[in-house]
Write a protein that holds these residues in place. Structure first.
Motif, PDB file in Angstrom:
ATOM      1  N   LEU A 111     -52.256  -1.290  65.811  1.00  0.00           N
ATOM      2  CA  LEU A 111     -52.788  -2.523  66.370  1.00  0.00           C
ATOM      3  C   LEU A 111     -54.311  -2.487  66.530  1.00  0.00           C
ATOM      4  CD1 LEU A 111     -50.143  -3.267  69.118  1.00  0.00           C
ATOM      5  CD2 LEU A 111     -50.223  -4.095  66.791  1.00  0.00           C
ATOM      6  N   TYR A 112     -54.916  -3.615  66.257  1.00  0.00           N
ATOM      7  CA  TYR A 112     -56.354  -3.789  66.444  1.00  0.00           C
ATOM      8  C   TYR A 112     -56.559  -5.078  67.231  1.00  0.00           C
ATOM      9  CZ  TYR A 112     -56.407  -0.567  62.531  1.00  0.00           C
ATOM     10  OH  TYR A 112     -56.192   0.504  61.716  1.00  0.00           O
ATOM     11  N   THR A 117     -63.938  -2.717  69.965  1.00  0.00           N
ATOM     12  CA  THR A 117     -65.259  -2.223  69.569  1.00  0.00           C
ATOM     13  C   THR A 117     -65.198  -0.801  69.024  1.00  0.00           C
ATOM     14  OG1 THR A 117     -65.672  -1.432  71.819  1.00  0.00           O
ATOM     15  CG2 THR A 117     -66.441  -3.672  71.260  1.00  0.00           C
ATOM     16  N   ARG A 118     -64.002  -0.240  68.926  1.00  0.00           N
ATOM     17  CA  ARG A 118     -63.888   1.119  68.405  1.00  0.00           C
ATOM     18  C   ARG A 118     -64.202   1.135  66.915  1.00  0.00           C
ATOM     19  NH1 ARG A 118     -57.940   2.597  69.415  1.00  0.00           N
ATOM     20  NH2 ARG A 118     -57.753   0.445  68.772  1.00  0.00           N
ATOM     21  N   THR A 119     -64.787   2.220  66.476  1.00  0.00           N
ATOM     22  CA  THR A 119     -65.043   2.389  65.042  1.00  0.00           C
ATOM     23  C   THR A 119     -63.740   2.775  64.361  1.00  0.00           C
ATOM     24  OG1 THR A 119     -65.536   4.748  65.238  1.00  0.00           O
ATOM     25  CG2 THR A 119     -67.385   3.193  65.520  1.00  0.00           C
ATOM     26  N   TRP A 120     -63.773   2.744  63.041  1.00  0.00           N
ATOM     27  CA  TRP A 120     -62.588   3.156  62.290  1.00  0.00           C
ATOM     28  C   TRP A 120     -62.237   4.600  62.629  1.00  0.00           C
ATOM     29  CZ3 TRP A 120     -62.358   7.247  58.932  1.00  0.00           C
ATOM     30  CH2 TRP A 120     -61.123   7.423  58.326  1.00  0.00           C
ATOM     31  N   LEU A 160     -57.065  -0.047  76.909  1.00  0.00           N
ATOM     32  CA  LEU A 160     -57.733  -1.017  76.043  1.00  0.00           C
ATOM     33  C   LEU A 160     -56.988  -2.349  75.994  1.00  0.00           C
ATOM     34  CD1 LEU A 160     -58.655   1.202  72.966  1.00  0.00           C
ATOM     35  CD2 LEU A 160     -60.227   0.284  74.670  1.00  0.00           C
ATOM     36  N   TRP A 161     -55.692  -2.295  76.216  1.00  0.00           N
ATOM     37  CA  TRP A 161     -54.864  -3.490  76.120  1.00  0.00           C
ATOM     38  C   TRP A 161     -54.905  -4.226  77.435  1.00  0.00           C
ATOM     39  CZ3 TRP A 161     -53.274  -4.780  71.429  1.00  0.00           C
ATOM     40  CH2 TRP A 161     -53.395  -3.795  70.456  1.00  0.00           C
ATOM     41  N   HIS A 162     -55.022  -5.544  77.373  1.00  0.00           N
ATOM     42  CA  HIS A 162     -55.134  -6.357  78.576  1.00  0.00           C
ATOM     43  C   HIS A 162     -53.841  -6.352  79.381  1.00  0.00           C
ATOM     44  CE1 HIS A 162     -58.982  -7.652  77.156  1.00  0.00           C
ATOM     45  NE2 HIS A 162     -58.446  -8.057  76.020  1.00  0.00           N
ATOM     46  N   SER A 163     -52.733  -6.258  78.710  1.00  0.00           N
ATOM     47  CA  SER A 163     -51.438  -6.255  79.385  1.00  0.00           C
ATOM     48  C   SER A 163     -51.040  -4.808  79.661  1.00  0.00           C
ATOM     49  CB  SER A 163     -50.388  -6.921  78.500  1.00  0.00           C
ATOM     50  OG  SER A 163     -49.117  -6.765  79.067  1.00  0.00           O
TER      51      SER A 163
END
Length: 179
Positions: A111-112, A117-120, A160-163
């Protein structure tokens, strides 16, 4: 014959009937227990086999994450195929907590977020951390140990995930980025 002989014969016959009935009843109970134990053993064997297969898939995902390049579509498709395989394999594992933990990890791998803002390279390393966490959980399950606590990197990935809730097993979803 006198009455004492009839009473003795009656008690003897009654005792034989009761003993035979109890013997048959205990044999039936023992057979049911053996059948239940055989079902449990078979279920545990299937769960262990599925867990080992899921471990293999996770190790393949980790290996591919180490080798992948930034625009490696073939490995991206392999990732999704392996995640689907793991999803099916985990349905045989009876431990709901383990299923949830591994599900959270494999759902976060591809998931992206739109505002990510993370790099690959950071996403690739995060995938490795998620694999290692799931592997540690599955290994502990196979050894009969308690599930290990989440590592700091995995906690940061989840943050990182809002939920805070990735979803239940009934809310499965796969987000595949457009290629």
């Amino acid at each position: 014959m006198d009455s004492s002989a009839w009473v003795g014969a009656l008690f003897g016959l009654t005792g034989t009937m009761i003993g035979g009935t109890l013997s048959i009843w205990s044999a039936v109970i023992a057979q049911r227990r053996q059948a239940a134990q055989a079902r449990d053993d078979q279920r545990q064997t299937r769960a262990a086999t599925a867990t080992e297969a899921a471990l293999t898939k996770l190790l393949e995902i980790e290996r591919d994450a180490r080798r992948a390049g930034p625009h490696d579509n073939a490995r991206s498709h392999l990732l999704h195929e392996r995640i689907l395989s793991i999803q099916v394999l985990m349905q045989r594992v009876p431990d709901a907590g383990l299923r949830d933990r591994v599900r959270e990890n494999y759902l976060l791998m591809p998931l992206y977020l739109p505002d990510d803002t993370r790099t690959w390279e950071q996403r690739r390393v995060d995938r490795i951390h998620l694999c290692r966490d799931a592997i540690a959980c599955l290994g502990a399950y196979l050894r009969g140990e308690a599930m290990p606590p989440r590592t700091n990197p995995v906690g940061e990935i989840r943050a990182l995930w809002h939920s805070s809730d990735i979803g239940s097993e009934t809310d499965m979803f796969f987000y595949e980025p457009e290629t």
